[in-house]
Design a protein around this motif. Structure first.
Motif, PDB file in Angstrom:
ATOM      1  N   THR A  74       0.800  -4.722   3.968  1.00 36.65           N
ATOM      2  CA  THR A  74       0.823  -3.455   3.883  1.00 36.65           C
ATOM      3  C   THR A  74       2.299  -2.996   3.300  1.00 36.65           C
ATOM      4  O   THR A  74       2.099  -1.907   2.451  1.00 36.65           O
ATOM      5  N   ARG A  96      -3.932   3.266  -1.690  1.00 42.74           N
ATOM      6  CA  ARG A  96      -4.565   3.421  -0.403  1.00 42.74           C
ATOM      7  C   ARG A  96      -5.851   4.173  -0.621  1.00 42.74           C
ATOM      8  O   ARG A  96      -6.823   3.961   0.196  1.00 42.74           O
ATOM      9  N   LEU A 129      -3.035   6.662   5.913  1.00 41.63           N
ATOM     10  CA  LEU A 129      -4.190   5.613   5.660  1.00 41.63           C
ATOM     11  C   LEU A 129      -5.371   5.933   6.344  1.00 41.63           C
ATOM     12  O   LEU A 129      -5.455   5.100   7.336  1.00 41.63           O
ATOM     13  N   LEU A 154       0.929  -1.294  -0.047  1.00 42.87           N
ATOM     14  CA  LEU A 154       0.005   0.053   0.224  1.00 42.87           C
ATOM     15  C   LEU A 154       1.012   1.251   0.121  1.00 42.87           C
ATOM     16  O   LEU A 154       0.585   2.503   0.309  1.00 42.87           O
TER      17      LEU A 154
END
Length: 221
Positions: free
Chosen positions: A46, A26, A56, A20
């Motif tokens: 992640t 995100r 996030l 991410l």
């Protein structure tokens, strides 16, 4: 998986994100959580580095907790909670390798323990036993565990080939450990004869279900 708190649904998601660090990913994740009205998202992979977690959160999901790898952008788990929950944190436990995260708190005066895990692709049974030993001394209230187990819990039903590369003894050990904690595979409990998959292995040419949401037996109703 849906449970309830007061008169509203508690919608729980587990998801392997495969990284991410790209801002667009995100943004898309938070948008999709909102679109599907997810209350609690338990994320794996992640790929955030400890101390350098990017943003996030938004106004719909302001509460987030991370367990990041301390030296590399790999592994990493997170728990993201909706603003609608009025969650009150009581305690949490992180892992320096980004493999698990325990979060304890209350929602509408009911006690919950949320667990996000990302099992390695070897020695899964040992990992699960170690996690559950830690969890036993930490958990209070209703336990909700979500994660990528990197192995099917029932190869006969959870793989397209009806078998797994993990030894049957290891899978039995994992299932025994989960049973001793009273944890039940929600989807399988509701769909005892169905097949559905969350992962495809090109190496083994096999579809499998390796991502699970587990709760205690008494919470199934």
């Amino acid at each position: 998986m849906s449970a309830s708190y007061h008169d509203a649904p508690l919608r729980v998601l587990t998801l392997n994100c495969r990284g991410l660090n790209v801002p667009e990913r995100r943004t898309h994740l938070l948008r999709d959580l909102r679109k599907t009205q997810i209350s609690v998202a338990m994320l794996q992979e992640t790929h955030f580095l400890e101390g350098l977690s990017p943003k996030l959160r938004n106004r719909y999901y302001p509460n987030n907790y991370f367990s990041n790898h301390n030296t590399a952008r790999k592994a990493g788990v997170a728990i993201i909670l909706s603003a609608d929950l009025d969650f009150k944190e009581l305690d949490k436990i992180f892992d320096t390798q980004g493999r698990f995260l325990f979060l304890k708190g209350t929602i509408a005066d009911k006690l919950y323990t949320f667990v996000s895990i990302y099992a390695p692709n070897t020695n899964q049974a040992r990992f699960i036993r170690r996690i559950l030993r830690k969890l036993k001394g930490f958990a209070e209230g209703a336990i909700i565990m979500g994660g990528d187990f990197n192995t099917p819990l029932d190869p006969q039903m959870d793989t397209s080939t009806s078998h797994s590369s993990l030894p049957a003894s290891s899978i039995h050990s994992i299932r025994k450990s989960l049973s001793e904690m009273g944890l039940v595979d929600c989807w399988r409990a509701l769909h005892p004869d169905s097949r559905d998959y969350t992962h495809f292995s090109a190496l083994h040419n096999r579809y499998s279900r390796i991502d699970y949401v587990l709760i205690q037996q008494e919470g199934l109703s």
